[in-house]
Design an enzyme around this catalytic site. Sequence first.
Site, PDB file in Angstrom:
ATOM      1  N   CYS A 117      13.168  10.293   8.673  1.00 48.45           N
ATOM      2  CA  CYS A 117      12.936   9.795  10.033  1.00 48.45           C
ATOM      3  C   CYS A 117      14.224   9.784  10.848  1.00 48.45           C
ATOM      4  O   CYS A 117      14.206   9.966  12.051  1.00 48.45           O
ATOM      5  CB  CYS A 117      12.369   8.394   9.955  1.00 48.45           C
ATOM      6  SG  CYS A 117      13.335   7.336   8.850  1.00 48.45           S
ATOM      7  N   GLU A 140       8.869   0.658  11.407  1.00 49.81           N
ATOM      8  CA  GLU A 140       9.940   1.662  11.303  1.00 49.81           C
ATOM      9  C   GLU A 140       9.264   3.005  11.496  1.00 49.81           C
ATOM     10  O   GLU A 140       8.509   3.447  10.625  1.00 49.81           O
ATOM     11  CB  GLU A 140      10.601   1.623   9.918  1.00 49.81           C
ATOM     12  CG  GLU A 140      11.240   0.299   9.554  1.00 49.81           C
ATOM     13  CD  GLU A 140      12.560   0.053  10.249  1.00 49.81           C
ATOM     14  OE1 GLU A 140      13.005   0.906  11.046  1.00 49.81           O
ATOM     15  OE2 GLU A 140      13.140  -1.003  10.006  1.00 49.81           O
ATOM     16  N   LYS A 182       0.862  -1.179   0.000  1.00 50.18           N
ATOM     17  CA  LYS A 182       0.000   0.000   0.000  1.00 50.18           C
ATOM     18  C   LYS A 182       0.896   1.226   0.000  1.00 50.18           C
ATOM     19  O   LYS A 182       1.655   1.448   0.930  1.00 50.18           O
ATOM     20  CB  LYS A 182      -0.910   0.032   1.231  1.00 50.18           C
ATOM     21  CG  LYS A 182      -2.001   1.079   1.072  1.00 50.18           C
ATOM     22  CD  LYS A 182      -2.517   1.630   2.362  1.00 50.18           C
ATOM     23  CE  LYS A 182      -1.646   2.717   2.938  1.00 50.18           C
ATOM     24  NZ  LYS A 182      -1.487   3.918   2.095  1.00 50.18           N
ATOM     25  N   GLU A 220       8.642  14.831  16.886  1.00 49.86           N
ATOM     26  CA  GLU A 220       9.234  14.828  15.550  1.00 49.86           C
ATOM     27  C   GLU A 220       8.575  15.932  14.708  1.00 49.86           C
ATOM     28  O   GLU A 220       7.352  15.952  14.550  1.00 49.86           O
ATOM     29  CB  GLU A 220       8.993  13.464  14.904  1.00 49.86           C
ATOM     30  CG  GLU A 220       9.687  13.318  13.584  1.00 49.86           C
ATOM     31  CD  GLU A 220       9.441  11.956  12.957  1.00 49.86           C
ATOM     32  OE1 GLU A 220       8.273  11.523  12.943  1.00 49.86           O
ATOM     33  OE2 GLU A 220      10.406  11.349  12.474  1.00 49.86           O
TER      34      GLU A 220
END
Length: 519
Positions: free
Chosen positions: A302, A268, A192, A401
């Site tokens: 990331c 992750e 996806k 983040e």
Amino acid sequence: MTVVQELPAVLSATTSVPHYRMFIDGRWVDTEEHYEIINPATEEIVATAAKGGIEHADAAVAAAKRTFDEGVWRGVSPARRAEIFDAVASALTARAEELAVLGTREGGSPYLLSMGFNAGQPISNLGYFARLLRGYEFETPGPLVGPILMGGLIRREPLGVCVAIVPWNFPLSLAVWKVVPALAAGNSVVLKTDEKTPIGALEFARELRAAGLPDGVFNVVTGNGEEVGAHLAKHPDVRKIAFTGSTEVGKLVSQAASTSNLKRVTLELGGKGPNIVLEDADMRLAVDGSIWAFLMHAGQACEAGTRLLLPAAVHDQFVDRLIDRLRTIRIGDPLDPATNIGPLISARQRDRVLGYIESAKQEGATIAHGGGVPAGFDRGYWVEPTVLTGVTNEMKVAREEIFGPVLCVLKYDSVDEAISLANDTEYGLSAGVWSADPNKALEVARRLEAGSVWINDWHMVHEEYPFGGYKQSGLGRELGAHALDEYTEVKSVQISLEPNISNHAFGLVLSTPAPSWED
Ligand code: NAD
């Protein structure tokens, strides 16, 4: 569900904007409703795409399950699987420039970066997994053990249907990290894509098919990400889900994965990389390296180094030099190979980043550089490279983040304090140390709670090294020699060499001997 057979993209009859369809069971599948893929640098329409939903996710899982049950792929020899990966690598190599341009147009990453992440790295990863596969031990003899003499086999078998869910920042690379080891191990796969960046994955599907992957073994669903992703995460016919994305959504995926069955999960997730400059570092190197650490892909990575920890003694001079260097950064058209920084992916992401900068101001940090939308960039989604000083680890910008071009600078007085600040976070994806003394840097690296620690550089994500996070940055690892293990079940086959003895060990000895079979 409309099904057509040819290429992933067709030009619409009325415009020159290509239209991308999904890849399900070896066919290009369209939907009545389409959506637009927007170039984040210009807000122009790059392409339209099929808007997949639950019905398409179900069709993709059904195709993957059928092919797995029939053994059309897991029955293919590892050597032949490796040959297919090598053929795809060659096909992608021939199309590297095109893939880089497509990646830049859909995701906004500067051309040279797209060349790396939308072409170079996927190509290299395919070759790596082909090599790994050729030497992989799917079956090894087990040891002879006693006291009841027993031998056997330890087998690695594929899991079944594996789902990969990827974000928009490195869409093809992150897909390859999951799809290729899953296929290498003999699984069938449903990918996806993020709705904003499906193109690279669809071109990849086309090349896998051309190289000889049987229909239905690999499927790509585009469209409504949240709906389709959540549905796949709880689908009872899926055995494993490999997800890259935010920690928030990763937790939802992890919960959903144990509702209808118990899926294997690899996550992750986000990061808040601490970047420690030691006092003996080569400061010229550390200044430029710290910019590379936080600013690659406009900070939408990331494992970016977003918390810069500086010794108090060099803090002011270091920050001045870093800002001087930032003034030379070229922001602009990401298709221009001279550009260093492109846009953010969406208006939503830009506004989110600007919101974080505002929160830093309110909590008492100083905007030492940047802080807003660069002048003259009215179209597209842009934020200036921004440096925040006077940041403390308690501030929101140091804890959450941001996923944008924002660097938080913190001061420390001792190496112990730097390590404690570095580890004081719920994330643990990446960290870095700059020092002229490799032993000193290694000593610090050993004490950092992060899945990847880089010394005197950043973003050194190499296929030979496992990648993944401590704490809330993830679960499991991708890449590295054990990447295939993550897509297999382990089976012990044990053969008794003294048949029917093991029950004696538990005292279950029947008082009379068993009659012969004929009686
Ligand atoms: P996101 O979590 O919003 O979306 C990631 C993917 O999940 C997308 O494909 C999305 O459509 C899908 N999704 C959304 N809701 C879902 C649900 N309920 N169930 C299942 N799937 C769902 O992340 P994003 O904002 O698109 O990407 C940025 C994030 O990805 C950042 O947090 C970044 O740190 C992380 N990231 C991590 C790594 C890594 O390797 N650790 C690499 C790149 C990006």
